[in-house]
Design an enzyme around this catalytic site. Sequence first.
Site, PDB file in Angstrom:
ATOM      1  N   CYS A   1       1.060  -7.261   9.058  1.00 60.10           N
ATOM      2  CA  CYS A   1       0.824  -9.112   8.718  1.00 60.10           C
ATOM      3  C   CYS A   1       1.054  -9.460  10.251  1.00 60.10           C
ATOM      4  CB  CYS A   1       1.113  -9.599   7.448  1.00 60.10           C
ATOM      5  SG  CYS A   1       0.387 -11.199   8.453  1.00 60.10           S
TER       6      CYS A   1
ATOM      7  N   GLY B   1     -17.675  -1.819  13.860  1.00 59.11           N
ATOM      8  CA  GLY B   1     -16.912  -2.559  12.710  1.00 59.11           C
ATOM      9  C   GLY B   1     -17.194  -4.137  13.091  1.00 59.11           C
ATOM     10  N   ALA B   2     -18.192  -4.667  12.376  1.00 59.34           N
ATOM     11  CA  ALA B   2     -18.827  -6.206  12.525  1.00 59.34           C
ATOM     12  C   ALA B   2     -17.547  -7.169  10.879  1.00 59.34           C
ATOM     13  CB  ALA B   2     -19.763  -6.577  13.219  1.00 59.34           C
ATOM     14  N   GLY B   3     -17.180  -6.529  11.198  1.00 58.36           N
ATOM     15  CA  GLY B   3     -16.191  -6.991   9.792  1.00 58.36           C
ATOM     16  C   GLY B   3     -14.449  -8.383  10.453  1.00 58.36           C
TER      17      GLY B   3
ATOM     18  N   GLY C   1     -12.349  -0.518   8.721  1.00 59.06           N
ATOM     19  CA  GLY C   1     -12.076  -0.877   7.559  1.00 59.06           C
ATOM     20  C   GLY C   1     -10.206  -0.020   6.963  1.00 59.06           C
ATOM     21  N   ARG C   2      -9.821  -0.073   5.921  1.00 55.79           N
ATOM     22  CA  ARG C   2      -8.114   0.013   6.405  1.00 55.79           C
ATOM     23  C   ARG C   2      -7.870   0.996   4.535  1.00 55.79           C
ATOM     24  NH1 ARG C   2      -4.880  -1.365   9.653  1.00 55.79           N
ATOM     25  NH2 ARG C   2      -2.949  -1.897   8.170  1.00 55.79           N
TER      26      ARG C   2
ATOM     27  N   ASP D   1      -1.777  -4.539   0.004  1.00 46.38           N
ATOM     28  CA  ASP D   1      -2.688  -3.346   0.221  1.00 46.38           C
ATOM     29  C   ASP D   1      -2.771  -1.897  -0.468  1.00 46.38           C
ATOM     30  OD1 ASP D   1      -3.027  -5.566   2.226  1.00 46.38           O
ATOM     31  OD2 ASP D   1      -2.904  -4.305   3.724  1.00 46.38           O
TER      32      ASP D   1
ATOM     33  N   HIS E   1     -11.292 -40.571   7.151  1.00 41.37           N
ATOM     34  CA  HIS E   1     -12.917 -40.899   7.326  1.00 41.37           C
ATOM     35  C   HIS E   1     -12.568 -40.589   8.758  1.00 41.37           C
ATOM     36  CE1 HIS E   1     -16.957 -41.879   9.335  1.00 41.37           C
ATOM     37  NE2 HIS E   1     -16.376 -42.826   9.792  1.00 41.37           N
TER      38      HIS E   1
HETATM   39  P1  FAD Z   1       1.919  -4.331   5.225  1.00 41.20           P
HETATM   40  O1  FAD Z   1       1.538  -5.632   5.966  1.00 41.20           O
HETATM   41  O2  FAD Z   1       1.051  -3.170   5.457  1.00 41.20           O
HETATM   42  O3  FAD Z   1       3.338  -3.493   5.221  1.00 41.20           O
HETATM   43  C1  FAD Z   1       3.812  -2.594   4.791  1.00 41.20           C
HETATM   44  C2  FAD Z   1       4.984  -1.823   4.653  1.00 41.20           C
HETATM   45  O4  FAD Z   1       5.166  -0.002   4.610  1.00 41.20           O
HETATM   46  C3  FAD Z   1       5.019  -2.092   6.541  1.00 41.20           C
HETATM   47  O5  FAD Z   1       5.706  -2.360   7.523  1.00 41.20           O
HETATM   48  C4  FAD Z   1       5.203   0.104   6.489  1.00 41.20           C
HETATM   49  O6  FAD Z   1       6.617   0.494   7.879  1.00 41.20           O
HETATM   50  C5  FAD Z   1       5.885  -0.034   5.146  1.00 41.20           C
HETATM   51  N1  FAD Z   1       6.148   1.599   4.627  1.00 41.20           N
HETATM   52  C6  FAD Z   1       5.089   2.486   4.387  1.00 41.20           C
HETATM   53  N2  FAD Z   1       5.568   3.536   3.907  1.00 41.20           N
HETATM   54  C7  FAD Z   1       6.757   3.416   4.351  1.00 41.20           C
HETATM   55  C8  FAD Z   1       7.734   4.118   2.918  1.00 41.20           C
HETATM   56  N3  FAD Z   1       7.060   5.706   2.951  1.00 41.20           N
HETATM   57  N4  FAD Z   1       8.821   4.201   3.076  1.00 41.20           N
HETATM   58  C9  FAD Z   1       9.530   3.121   3.877  1.00 41.20           C
HETATM   59  N5  FAD Z   1       8.754   1.751   4.488  1.00 41.20           N
HETATM   60  C10 FAD Z   1       7.386   2.242   4.718  1.00 41.20           C
HETATM   61  N6  FAD Z   1      -4.600 -10.822   6.054  1.00 41.20           N
HETATM   62  C11 FAD Z   1      -4.336 -12.157   6.501  1.00 41.20           C
HETATM   63  O7  FAD Z   1      -4.612 -12.613   5.165  1.00 41.20           O
HETATM   64  N7  FAD Z   1      -4.644 -13.210   6.931  1.00 41.20           N
HETATM   65  C12 FAD Z   1      -5.437 -12.930   8.293  1.00 41.20           C
HETATM   66  O8  FAD Z   1      -5.672 -13.156   9.238  1.00 41.20           O
HETATM   67  C13 FAD Z   1      -5.209 -11.282   8.408  1.00 41.20           C
HETATM   68  N8  FAD Z   1      -5.279 -10.652  10.104  1.00 41.20           N
HETATM   69  C14 FAD Z   1      -5.372  -9.324   9.801  1.00 41.20           C
HETATM   70  C15 FAD Z   1      -5.544  -9.041  11.235  1.00 41.20           C
HETATM   71  C16 FAD Z   1      -5.667  -7.227  11.220  1.00 41.20           C
HETATM   72  C17 FAD Z   1      -6.000  -7.294  12.176  1.00 41.20           C
HETATM   73  C18 FAD Z   1      -4.847  -6.212  10.225  1.00 41.20           C
HETATM   74  C19 FAD Z   1      -4.797  -5.163  10.720  1.00 41.20           C
HETATM   75  C20 FAD Z   1      -5.088  -7.231   9.500  1.00 41.20           C
HETATM   76  C21 FAD Z   1      -5.003  -7.958   9.084  1.00 41.20           C
HETATM   77  N9  FAD Z   1      -5.042  -8.827   7.486  1.00 41.20           N
HETATM   78  C22 FAD Z   1      -4.653 -10.067   7.497  1.00 41.20           C
HETATM   79  C23 FAD Z   1      -4.393  -8.709   6.613  1.00 41.20           C
HETATM   80  C24 FAD Z   1      -3.103  -8.181   6.284  1.00 41.20           C
HETATM   81  O9  FAD Z   1      -2.301  -7.735   7.730  1.00 41.20           O
HETATM   82  C25 FAD Z   1      -2.348  -7.408   4.998  1.00 41.20           C
HETATM   83  O10 FAD Z   1      -3.304  -7.448   3.761  1.00 41.20           O
HETATM   84  C26 FAD Z   1      -0.830  -7.683   4.399  1.00 41.20           C
HETATM   85  O11 FAD Z   1      -0.079  -7.052   5.941  1.00 41.20           O
HETATM   86  C27 FAD Z   1      -0.525  -6.740   3.803  1.00 41.20           C
HETATM   87  O12 FAD Z   1       0.841  -6.504   3.252  1.00 41.20           O
HETATM   88  P2  FAD Z   1       1.673  -5.701   2.215  1.00 41.20           P
HETATM   89  O13 FAD Z   1       2.214  -5.735   2.600  1.00 41.20           O
HETATM   90  O14 FAD Z   1       0.939  -5.550   0.797  1.00 41.20           O
HETATM   91  O15 FAD Z   1       1.473  -3.934   3.225  1.00 41.20           O
END
Ligand code: FAD
Length: 462
Positions: free
Chosen positions: A50, A187-189, A274-275, A314, A444
Amino acid sequence: MTSSDFPSEKRSYGLVVVGAGPGGFDAALEAAGEGIKVALVEKELLGGTCLNVGCIPTKLYLGATSPVEELEAQSKAKVAKGEIEIDFNALCTKKDRFIAATRKAMEQKAKNLGIDIYRATAKILEPGKVEVSRPGETAVLEYENLVLATGSHPTVFPGLEPDNETILDNTGFLSLTEMPESLLVIGAGFIGLEMAQIAHRTGCRITVVDAMDRVAVYEDPEVSKALQGIFKRRKWDIRLGVKVRSVSAENGKAVLRTEDGDELVADKALIAIGRRPNSSGIGLEALGIETAGPGFVKVNENLEAAANVYAIGDLNGHILLAHAASHQAGYVVRRIAGKTDGPYEHGPVPSILYGSPETMRVGSMPADLEGKGKVETSSFPLVANPIAQAYASTQGFVKVIWLDGKVAGITAVGHHVSGFTTAAAMIVQEGWTENDIHKVVFPHPSLDEALLGALKADKQAL
Ligand code: FAD
């Protein structure tokens, strides 16, 4: 402990958190606030996807370039003239500085709360034990509770592999120091469309390709149609229902080939299809944790993947949004701290596509409600709203979805519509009926009045 310390002996924690994205970082902070001894393990950068390559850099780009879009609209309305140019290099520097400063502030906040940060890769060894390692060093952390928040990475298919020079994923796109003249967006997401808008605003020619028959397929079909119309007016080449066979870098260009034998060429391509969860290599098998689909960690109604082991954000695939990850983190910590023992529940989770136009959606759309009762919709066009007129951005609408006389969902498309998302979420959460509309005074003039207009408009049965 400072981030450079690494334990030579076993260390015991009330909570070990793996991953410092919105889910993991918030879990660590909230748990420390509850007086729990916390270890936070992150193998890359604090803030995760993020902060570093997702929500925040894209919005910094969109926010900074938004005035250009607004001035263009005014210029089309013949009330402004002249050109304004984005200094993309300066924008990149501003973005990098802001993100680095935010990471620093996060680290400081964690340290102030006594959280031990391990810059290392975590792997579950056995119940109660996680190994943390980085080149030349390995240690074992013992946990009472474990939160897995390892996030996700971009989906890659054979033939659609980014090299992050000519063929980019989100990380590659956000590392560009110069915008190409032309960009193929596969990808149009929401990721593809937000990045395409950024590129377009800095002068790039856009071609969007998607296998589906509409853009933003998770949105209501009317919203997709409106979005598509607006982008087409900006001369985007949008090709839908197209199956991409391959994208390759050839002589410094990105070459896309379709299943039908067509070929598209641009300076660069962005793959945004996608992710996928980061669930392999973290030792799930040591605890018998199961995955589903492309590897999303299966959790029970308490977000538990195994006894005292939670998977949030995620990684569990419920809702791939930052605020969903943070909300899950809050629940898990309350559970660990003994403040709740009920199952995880969330109200309506809002979803926003940023840019101009924006889309907002919260609650159920008509397609979700088939067979569930009497479904009606009511809507209001932005053209009748004075604020939309003031911004010369009148395309779009607000739509309310009613189920058995109660508001079940709200969606909108248009300039700045994300501004009333929280109000919309509260209306959906409360399940407003017609009688509730007068409970709140809408300011308003405001764009919020378009929401009020949609709530008051005649309902159409579906
Ligand atoms: P992440 O943010 O992915 O963090 C996971 C962390 O775990 C990473 O830093 C990684 O290095 C670490 N990790 C992984 N495996 C290990 C391991 N074995 N040991 C130690 N560390 C590890 N969401 C929104 O709500 N609003 C938005 O506007 C938005 N815009 C986005 C734009 C883009 C381009 C992208 C790609 C995503 C966007 N998202 C948005 C989605 C959002 O970024 C994710 O939903 C969010 O970051 C998920 O948070 P998380 O904590 O699950 O994982």
